[in-house]
Design an enzyme around this catalytic site. Structure first.
Site, mmCIF file in Angstrom:
data_model
loop_
_atom_site.group_PDB
_atom_site.id
_atom_site.type_symbol
_atom_site.label_atom_id
_atom_site.label_comp_id
_atom_site.label_asym_id
_atom_site.label_seq_id
_atom_site.Cartn_x
_atom_site.Cartn_y
_atom_site.Cartn_z
ATOM 1 C CG LEU A 151 -1.251 35.561 30.242
ATOM 2 C CD1 LEU A 151 -0.795 34.037 29.752
ATOM 3 C CD2 LEU A 151 0.352 36.049 30.012
ATOM 4 C CE1 TYR A 152 -6.151 41.690 33.615
ATOM 5 C CE2 TYR A 152 -8.216 41.575 31.714
ATOM 6 C CZ TYR A 152 -7.962 41.699 33.341
ATOM 7 O OH TYR A 152 -8.814 42.222 33.893
#
Length: 338
Positions: A151-152
């Site tokens: 997700l980063y």
């Protein structure tokens, strides 16, 4: 020149602000001092910056759109370097909302402020993690980046895309740079070098993921800052590419926007990285070998050709020198605290 830098209490933001201050520029630092890691370290960095007469500190979160806009309107920066973000691949699994809030909403808030106060150049930090599942090496800026594995990475890729739309819609000259495993003095405690040195000096085991069969394009902090400063002077112009750059250029055909890797293109195996730390400390590491963690990739390798074509610069600090500098800083920092 007036420079607004977000994330000045952070690792890269601190070093970048210090460099611009040393060159005589006025720097406004914007930081929310989140407790993702030791706040003492963040405050120590800012104390150093506050020793410069031309430094102004604004304490606030990226999510505070009103304060961001007020800061931009008050100081009217010519250069904006957006480094503030929720960092860390693994933490994005534990606390995903922090990444959406900071990296997406926060970046949007800054862009909204800048559309009404357009700087000469916006520089926005991204990451090598956006290359995700790519298996073609080295990673080139023109490669497809639609397969994030964390997700980063997804939020940083979103920041690139959103900044491109604002660059085109509101004529904001923008350069996104992708960092590759940055290390050096004043680094973050959640990063491998900091954790390894800390645990080795305590006689504790270090956790080696991927069973050690990984490699990274490690980039020393001074080289990162040099790349940022050099790129700040290279303002993209819509629909044009430098004739000397040619097909390497990632310049947008519809916006004054480009993306550039900042790395040396010299990957180092993880086990060689650990050996360099052992040599610097004079301590043999006790290792716990573990499988890959979710969100990680096996290898990273940047193409530095576009950076070199645009600036004439390629990161070149030897790993052994960079690690030695970190160890010296680490020991001095902890001696001062004891």
């Amino acid at each position: 020149m007036s420079v607004l830098i977000t994330g000045t209490a952070g690792f890269i933001g601190f070093h970048t602000a210090k460099r611009f201050l040393e060159e005589g520029h006025k720097v406004v630092g914007y930081d929310g001092f989140t407790d993702y890691y030791d706040l003492t370290l963040k405050h120590k960095r800012v104390e150093i910056l506050e020793s410069y007469e031309n430094f102004t500190s604004v304490v606030g979160m990226l999510e505070n759109a009103h304060l961001l806009t007020e800061t931009v309107e008050t100081h009217k920066p010519e250069i904006v370097v957006h480094l503030a973000a929720q960092a860390g691949v693994r933490y994005s699994i534990e606390n995903p909302s922090a990444y959406i809030s900071s990296n997406v909403q926060g970046t949007f808030n800054l862009l909204e402020a800048l559309r009404h106060n357009v700087p000469k150049h916006l520089l926005l930090a991204s990451t090598s993690s956006v290359y995700g599942g790519n298996t073609v090496f080295p990673f080139e800026e023109t490669a497809r980046v639609g397969f994030p594995v964390s997700l980063y990475a997804a939020t940083k890729s979103a920041g690139e895309a959103i900044s491109h739309s604002y660059a085109g819609l509101f004529d904001i000259p923008t350069t996104c740079f992708r960092f590759f495993t940055v290390y050096g003095p004043w680094g973050r405690p959640d990063m491998a070098l900091f954790k390894f040195v800390d645990r080795m000096l305590r006689g504790e085991e270090i956790e080696v993921y991927g069973n050690g069969a990984m490699s990274r394009d490690f980039t020393y902090i001074d080289d990162i800052v040099e790349g940022i400063v050099q790129l700040s002077r290279t303002v993209p112009v819509v629909g044009t590419g430098d004739s000397e750059v040619g097909e390497l250029d990632s310049i947008s055909p519809v916006a004054p926007w480009r993306v550039v890797n900042i790395a040396g293109g010299q990957p180092v195996p993880l086990m060689s990285f650990i050996t360099a730390i052992e040599n610097a400390l004079g301590v043999e590491a006790k290792k716990t070998m573990l499988p890959m963690q979710a969100g990680d990739v096996t290898d990273t390798l940047a193409s530095p050709e576009l950076l070199e074509a645009l600036t004439g610069f390629i990161p070149n600090t030897p790993l052994e020198e960079g690690i030695s500098n970190f160890v010296d800083w680490y020991q001095e920092y902890h001696d001062d605290r004891n």
